[in-house]
Each structure stands twice: as C-alpha cells, then as structure tokens.
Scaffold this motif. Sequence first.
Motif, PDB file in Angstrom:
ATOM      1  N   MET A 163       0.825  -1.198   0.000  1.00 37.54           N
ATOM      2  CA  MET A 163       0.000   0.000   0.000  1.00 37.54           C
ATOM      3  C   MET A 163       0.864   1.255   0.000  1.00 37.54           C
ATOM      4  O   MET A 163       0.473   2.270  -0.547  1.00 37.54           O
ATOM      5  CB  MET A 163      -0.935   0.012   1.209  1.00 37.54           C
ATOM      6  N   GLY A 164       2.058   1.177   0.592  1.00 37.48           N
ATOM      7  CA  GLY A 164       2.921   2.344   0.638  1.00 37.48           C
ATOM      8  C   GLY A 164       3.309   2.824  -0.749  1.00 37.48           C
ATOM      9  O   GLY A 164       3.352   4.021  -1.011  1.00 37.48           O
ATOM     10  N   VAL A 165       3.586   1.892  -1.660  1.00 36.71           N
ATOM     11  CA  VAL A 165       3.942   2.273  -3.030  1.00 36.71           C
ATOM     12  C   VAL A 165       2.742   2.912  -3.713  1.00 36.71           C
ATOM     13  O   VAL A 165       2.876   3.934  -4.396  1.00 36.71           O
ATOM     14  CB  VAL A 165       4.426   1.046  -3.832  1.00 36.71           C
ATOM     15  N   LEU A 166       1.575   2.354  -3.529  1.00 38.69           N
ATOM     16  CA  LEU A 166       0.363   2.904  -4.148  1.00 38.69           C
ATOM     17  C   LEU A 166       0.028   4.266  -3.559  1.00 38.69           C
ATOM     18  O   LEU A 166      -0.313   5.196  -4.283  1.00 38.69           O
ATOM     19  CB  LEU A 166      -0.808   1.938  -3.985  1.00 38.69           C
ATOM     20  N   ASP A 167       0.149   4.398  -2.243  1.00 38.26           N
ATOM     21  CA  ASP A 167      -0.109   5.687  -1.597  1.00 38.26           C
ATOM     22  C   ASP A 167       0.915   6.730  -2.040  1.00 38.26           C
ATOM     23  O   ASP A 167       0.576   7.886  -2.275  1.00 38.26           O
ATOM     24  CB  ASP A 167      -0.071   5.550  -0.071  1.00 38.26           C
ATOM     25  N   GLY A 168       2.168   6.309  -2.144  1.00 38.40           N
ATOM     26  CA  GLY A 168       3.231   7.221  -2.552  1.00 38.40           C
ATOM     27  C   GLY A 168       3.033   7.777  -3.948  1.00 38.40           C
ATOM     28  O   GLY A 168       3.485   8.867  -4.274  1.00 38.40           O
ATOM     29  N   ALA A 169       2.336   7.013  -4.786  1.00 35.34           N
ATOM     30  CA  ALA A 169       2.048   7.476  -6.140  1.00 35.34           C
ATOM     31  C   ALA A 169       0.806   8.356  -6.172  1.00 35.34           C
ATOM     32  O   ALA A 169       0.381   8.796  -7.239  1.00 35.34           O
ATOM     33  CB  ALA A 169       1.864   6.277  -7.065  1.00 35.34           C
ATOM     34  N   VAL A 190      -2.392  -9.483  -7.585  1.00 35.85           N
ATOM     35  CA  VAL A 190      -1.481  -8.368  -7.375  1.00 35.85           C
ATOM     36  C   VAL A 190      -0.078  -8.841  -7.728  1.00 35.85           C
ATOM     37  O   VAL A 190       0.375  -9.872  -7.241  1.00 35.85           O
ATOM     38  CB  VAL A 190      -1.505  -7.858  -5.918  1.00 35.85           C
ATOM     39  N   LEU A 191       0.581  -8.108  -8.597  1.00 34.68           N
ATOM     40  CA  LEU A 191       1.971  -8.379  -8.941  1.00 34.68           C
ATOM     41  C   LEU A 191       2.827  -7.379  -8.184  1.00 34.68           C
ATOM     42  O   LEU A 191       2.493  -6.195  -8.127  1.00 34.68           O
ATOM     43  CB  LEU A 191       2.195  -8.217 -10.438  1.00 34.68           C
ATOM     44  N   VAL A 192       3.915  -7.847  -7.608  1.00 38.74           N
ATOM     45  CA  VAL A 192       4.766  -6.980  -6.810  1.00 38.74           C
ATOM     46  C   VAL A 192       6.217  -7.152  -7.252  1.00 38.74           C
ATOM     47  O   VAL A 192       6.687  -8.271  -7.390  1.00 38.74           O
ATOM     48  CB  VAL A 192       4.630  -7.306  -5.303  1.00 38.74           C
ATOM     49  N   ARG A 238       7.871   3.078  -7.137  1.00 36.77           N
ATOM     50  CA  ARG A 238       8.475   4.101  -6.276  1.00 36.77           C
ATOM     51  C   ARG A 238       9.095   5.192  -7.134  1.00 36.77           C
ATOM     52  O   ARG A 238       9.753   4.913  -8.134  1.00 36.77           O
ATOM     53  CB  ARG A 238       9.549   3.500  -5.377  1.00 36.77           C
ATOM     54  N   ARG A 239       8.889   6.417  -6.733  1.00 39.68           N
ATOM     55  CA  ARG A 239       9.363   7.572  -7.508  1.00 39.68           C
ATOM     56  C   ARG A 239      10.852   7.453  -7.837  1.00 39.68           C
ATOM     57  O   ARG A 239      11.278   7.692  -8.961  1.00 39.68           O
ATOM     58  CB  ARG A 239       9.086   8.860  -6.737  1.00 39.68           C
ATOM     59  N   ALA A 240      11.663   7.085  -6.883  1.00 42.35           N
ATOM     60  CA  ALA A 240      13.109   6.999  -7.098  1.00 42.35           C
ATOM     61  C   ALA A 240      13.510   5.867  -8.040  1.00 42.35           C
ATOM     62  O   ALA A 240      14.632   5.835  -8.528  1.00 42.35           O
ATOM     63  CB  ALA A 240      13.828   6.828  -5.766  1.00 42.35           C
ATOM     64  N   ARG A 241      12.592   4.941  -8.320  1.00 46.21           N
ATOM     65  CA  ARG A 241      12.907   3.791  -9.172  1.00 46.21           C
ATOM     66  C   ARG A 241      12.188   3.827 -10.513  1.00 46.21           C
ATOM     67  O   ARG A 241      12.205   2.856 -11.264  1.00 46.21           O
ATOM     68  CB  ARG A 241      12.564   2.499  -8.427  1.00 46.21           C
ATOM     69  N   ARG A 242      11.553   4.944 -10.832  1.00 45.12           N
ATOM     70  CA  ARG A 242      10.860   5.057 -12.114  1.00 45.12           C
ATOM     71  C   ARG A 242      11.872   5.133 -13.250  1.00 45.12           C
ATOM     72  O   ARG A 242      13.033   5.467 -13.042  1.00 45.12           O
ATOM     73  CB  ARG A 242       9.939   6.270 -12.116  1.00 45.12           C
ATOM     74  N   VAL A 298       9.774  -3.368  -1.544  1.00 44.60           N
ATOM     75  CA  VAL A 298       8.782  -3.305  -2.613  1.00 44.60           C
ATOM     76  C   VAL A 298       9.068  -2.075  -3.468  1.00 44.60           C
ATOM     77  O   VAL A 298       9.094  -0.954  -2.960  1.00 44.60           O
ATOM     78  CB  VAL A 298       7.345  -3.249  -2.049  1.00 44.60           C
ATOM     79  N   LEU A 299       9.306  -2.307  -4.774  1.00 41.02           N
ATOM     80  CA  LEU A 299       9.614  -1.210  -5.689  1.00 41.02           C
ATOM     81  C   LEU A 299       8.418  -0.803  -6.533  1.00 41.02           C
ATOM     82  O   LEU A 299       8.347   0.325  -7.010  1.00 41.02           O
ATOM     83  CB  LEU A 299      10.762  -1.599  -6.614  1.00 41.02           C
ATOM     84  N   GLY A 300       7.490  -1.744  -6.733  1.00 41.76           N
ATOM     85  CA  GLY A 300       6.328  -1.446  -7.551  1.00 41.76           C
ATOM     86  C   GLY A 300       5.247  -2.490  -7.341  1.00 41.76           C
ATOM     87  O   GLY A 300       5.514  -3.575  -6.828  1.00 41.76           O
TER      88      GLY A 300
END
Length: 111
Positions: free
Chosen positions: A1-7, A25-27, A51-55, A34-36
């Motif tokens: 959820m942190g990755v989804l919330d961060g986006a 769900v694919l992770v 994750r923003r830093a890993r786009r 978790v990167l995405g």
Amino acid sequence: MGVLDGAALAVEADAVRGAIDREAVLVAVVDDRVLGACVLDDQEITTIAVRRARRDQGIGTRLVETAAEHHTANDAPLIAWFDAPVRPFYTSLGFAIEPADEPGRFRGQLD
C-alpha cells in the motif's frame, strides 16, 4: 500500500486486499523492498505504481509484461484504465488507446 499511496493513487485498501486474496497483485521486490505493484481485476489493470526513485528503470514495464503474459495464456486481452499523464507509458508498450467516458481518463487494450 505504501507504493500505491506514494504514487498518490486513489485506490481503496479494501479493493487491494480483495485483489491480494484473489492473487491478482503483482509486486516487484528487490532486497526485501517493494519497488512497484500492479493490481488486477480479471483482465484489467486497475492500478500500477512504482516508487518515484525507481521510475524509468523498467519496473512498471516488467509488471505490465508479466500481467500480459498471464492474460495471453488465457486468450484474453489485457485492459488498462489510466489518466492522461501516463498515456505515453501505455503507448510505448503497444496498447491501443481510446478515451474513456470520464474526462481525462483512457482505456488501453493490449491484444
């Protein structure tokens, strides 16, 4: 959820929990981080985030490719619903794109 919330995606936790229960769900994980994540509903991508830093490192592309591999095996097209800013991402992956009923939203289909 942190990755989804961060986006800053408007996604409900209950919908994600339901997708987890359905194994939809694919992770993307590296070194226990978790990167995405890509949330599916049948043949539809409802949410995808990296994750923003890993786009721009191919993580989102790999998540979509993995989802597409699963749906190709089932002879079903992969559908994605998304906002205008990510249209170039889906175009680069070969999705046929058309406007959705909602302003600023699009529907992409990968056969």
